[in-house]
Design an enzyme around this catalytic site. Structure first.
Site, short mmCIF file in Angstrom:
data_model
loop_
_atom_site.label_atom_id
_atom_site.label_comp_id
_atom_site.label_asym_id
_atom_site.label_seq_id
_atom_site.Cartn_x
_atom_site.Cartn_y
_atom_site.Cartn_z
CG ASN A 123 -1.85 1.19 1.26
OD1 ASN A 123 -2.54 1.47 0.29
ND2 ASN A 123 -1.87 1.90 2.38
CB THR A 173 16.10 -19.65 -24.38
OG1 THR A 173 16.51 -19.44 -23.02
CG2 THR A 173 14.62 -19.35 -24.51
CE LYS A 175 15.56 -16.77 -27.36
NZ LYS A 175 14.68 -15.90 -26.58
CE LYS A 177 10.92 -14.34 -26.76
NZ LYS A 177 10.82 -13.30 -25.70
CE LYS A 201 14.08 -19.64 -19.67
NZ LYS A 201 13.35 -18.97 -20.77
CG ASP A 203 11.68 -17.12 -24.43
OD1 ASP A 203 11.73 -16.48 -23.36
OD2 ASP A 203 12.39 -16.87 -25.40
CD GLU A 204 10.34 -14.54 -21.51
OE1 GLU A 204 10.45 -13.45 -22.09
OE2 GLU A 204 11.22 -15.43 -21.57
CG HIS A 294 11.90 -16.43 -17.25
ND1 HIS A 294 11.51 -15.11 -17.31
CD2 HIS A 294 12.82 -16.60 -18.24
CE1 HIS A 294 12.16 -14.51 -18.29
NE2 HIS A 294 12.97 -15.39 -18.87
CG HIS A 327 16.39 -16.42 -15.92
ND1 HIS A 327 16.83 -16.40 -17.22
CD2 HIS A 327 15.71 -17.58 -15.78
CE1 HIS A 327 16.42 -17.49 -17.84
NE2 HIS A 327 15.73 -18.22 -16.98
CB SER A 379 19.83 -16.17 -19.47
OG SER A 379 18.92 -15.34 -18.78
#
Length: 453
Positions: A123, A173, A175, A177, A201, A203-204, A294, A327, A379
């Site tokens: 708050n 990661t 790609k 992605k 991995k 990706d997020e 992540h 990360h 990363s």
């Protein structure tokens, strides 16, 4: 109303607004071992004394409100209130100061990062008397640490599960992605793992989109893992992102990963939320899954230097909530990161006991007692020529997570993975022989190029 609960005007209660510092600024206070301590960077509105603003932060993040209320008399404010116990200027910043606040442990629910943050930062950051406010650090007392499970397994257990010692772990990661079909995605995973990486991995933002539903991705990635393990004789893994729209769906995905026999799943802990993350961490502990974390959305919270929350606080919260990897930035890649500050919160992730060291951004001594450590993941924007620096900076207990630094190899994914592995092993060998990676790193990589694609 009974005589015991009746409150009369003028008897022990005086309505109205009074300065926060009269109640919440207590420079004589000696902090207790059980207090949660916070360091806030405060930028007040012009003309407001630091003591009043520091006290306002303590009040609004604990028991206070903008006016005196008669129910204050029904409890012990001295027992439950937050206290601003010290104020110090910020070097080079005339309009900023650090306010140190102590919170009694009874204000917080056991084992709940969600409740801790709701109280401390939920708050007060919108308080109009402040131009900006940043939470720089927290000291979590041992008594509170012991109410958390922490990481599902920790560094040593992970190494034992993978049977990999004496070097950083390597990841990549996949790609692009977004947009790959599940079958093509699995092929990319296989090529990287057979080339020598330990992990690949999601990706997020890979969850369960129309072009690749989560169950299909899990199946093809599991096939890639088992095939690459058979070829290399090494244990492999892929961070299967279990993040979902509901906790129930997230756990369902983790259950399926366990049924496939894969070693690790993944969660976006800030967008997913601490309650979901803690639930998933408990499931992973109970079912033998490692948990990769992540930090998607972290820069929304920690990028500004005078407002928000420093990542070291988010890192501490993650260690409490639970995760085996997180990360952490790279120092040498494409994202922001200062070496000493980054290593400060890397130590907070990995070590059992961390001394106060302001040069590394550590405001308080932190004792994690028996809470397992978390592997930092370097990363974003790194490649083989960064390997000497990464090996020197992060040491063995880390994950070096490439993306374009593997997949961008002109010969393809597998040769890119081979290049990563050869570079890493060359750097580890050179370090173990006593060579200076900071000075000789370029030459070490050039030598390694002779037997690598």
């Amino acid at each position: 109303m009974s005589p015991q609960t009746e409150t009369k005007a003028g008897v022990g209660f005086k309505a109205g607004v009074k300065e926060y510092k009269l109640t919440y600024y207590t420079p004589e206070y000696e902090t207790k071992d059980t207090d949660i301590l916070a360091a806030f960077r405060v930028t007040p509105q012009p003309g407001v004394p630091p003591e009043e603003r520091g006290a306002a932060v303590a009040a609004e993040s604990s028991t206070g409100t903008w006016t005196t209320v008669w129910t204050d008399g029904l409890t012990s404010l001295d027992r439950y209130k937050g206290r601003c116990y010290h104020i110090e200027p910020v070097p080079g910043e005339e309009e900023q100061f650090i306010a140190y606040v102590a919170y009694p442990l009874d204000l917080f629910e056991e084992g709940s990062v969600t409740n801790m943050f709701t109280s401390i930062v939920g708050n007060v950051f919108g308080f109009k008397a402040l131009r900006a406010l940043r939470l720089e650090d927290l000291r979590i007392p041992v008594a509170y640490v012991k109410t958390f499970q922490g990481p599902p397994h920790g560094i040593q257990v992970e190494r034992d599960k993978l049977n990999k010692y004496g070097r950083p772990l390597l990841g990549c990661t996949i790609k692009p992605k977004l947009g790959l079909s599940a079958k093509n995605y699995g092929r990319a995973v296989y090529e990287c793992l057979r080339g020598g990486l330990d992990f690949t991995k999601d990706d997020e933002n890979v969850n369960s989109q129309p072009f690749m539903r989560w169950r299909d991705r899990f199946l093809f990635c599991a096939e890639a893992i088992y095939k690459s393990q058979a070829e290399t004789g090494e244990i492999k893994g892929h961070y299967l992102n279990a993040t979902a729209g509901t906790c129930e769906e997230m756990i369902k995905r983790a259950v399926f990963a366990r049924e496939l026999g894969v070693p690790i799943v993944m969660h976006d802990y800030l967008t997913g939320g601490f309650t979901a993350n803690t639930s998933l961490s408990h499931y992973c502990r109970d079912n033998g899954l490692l948990l990769h974390i992540h930090r998607a959305m972290h820069a929304v919270i920690d990028r500004q230097k005078n407002h928000g929350m420093h990542f070291r606080v988010l890192a501490k919260a993650l260690r409490m909530s639970g995760g085996d990897h997180v990360h952490s930035g790279t120092v040498v890649g494409k994202l922001e990161g200062e070496r000493d500050i980054t290593l400060g919160f890397v130590d907070l992730l990995r070590d059992d006991y961390i001394e106060k060291d302001r040069s590394r951004g550590v405001y308080f001594t932190q004792d994690w007692v028996s809470l397992p450590g978390v592997l930092p993941v370097a990363s974003r924007g790194i490649h083989v020529w960064h390997m000497p620096a990464l090996t020197e900076i992060f040491g063995d207990d880390s994950v070096l997570q490439f993306g374009g630094g593997t997949l961008g190899h002109p010969w393809g994914n597998a040769p890119g993975a081979v290049a990563n592995r050869v570079a890493l092993e060359a750097c580890v060998k050179a370090r173990n022989e006593g060579r200076d990676l900071a000075v000789e790193g370029g030459e070490i990589i050039r030598e390694a190029c002779k037997w690598s694609p």
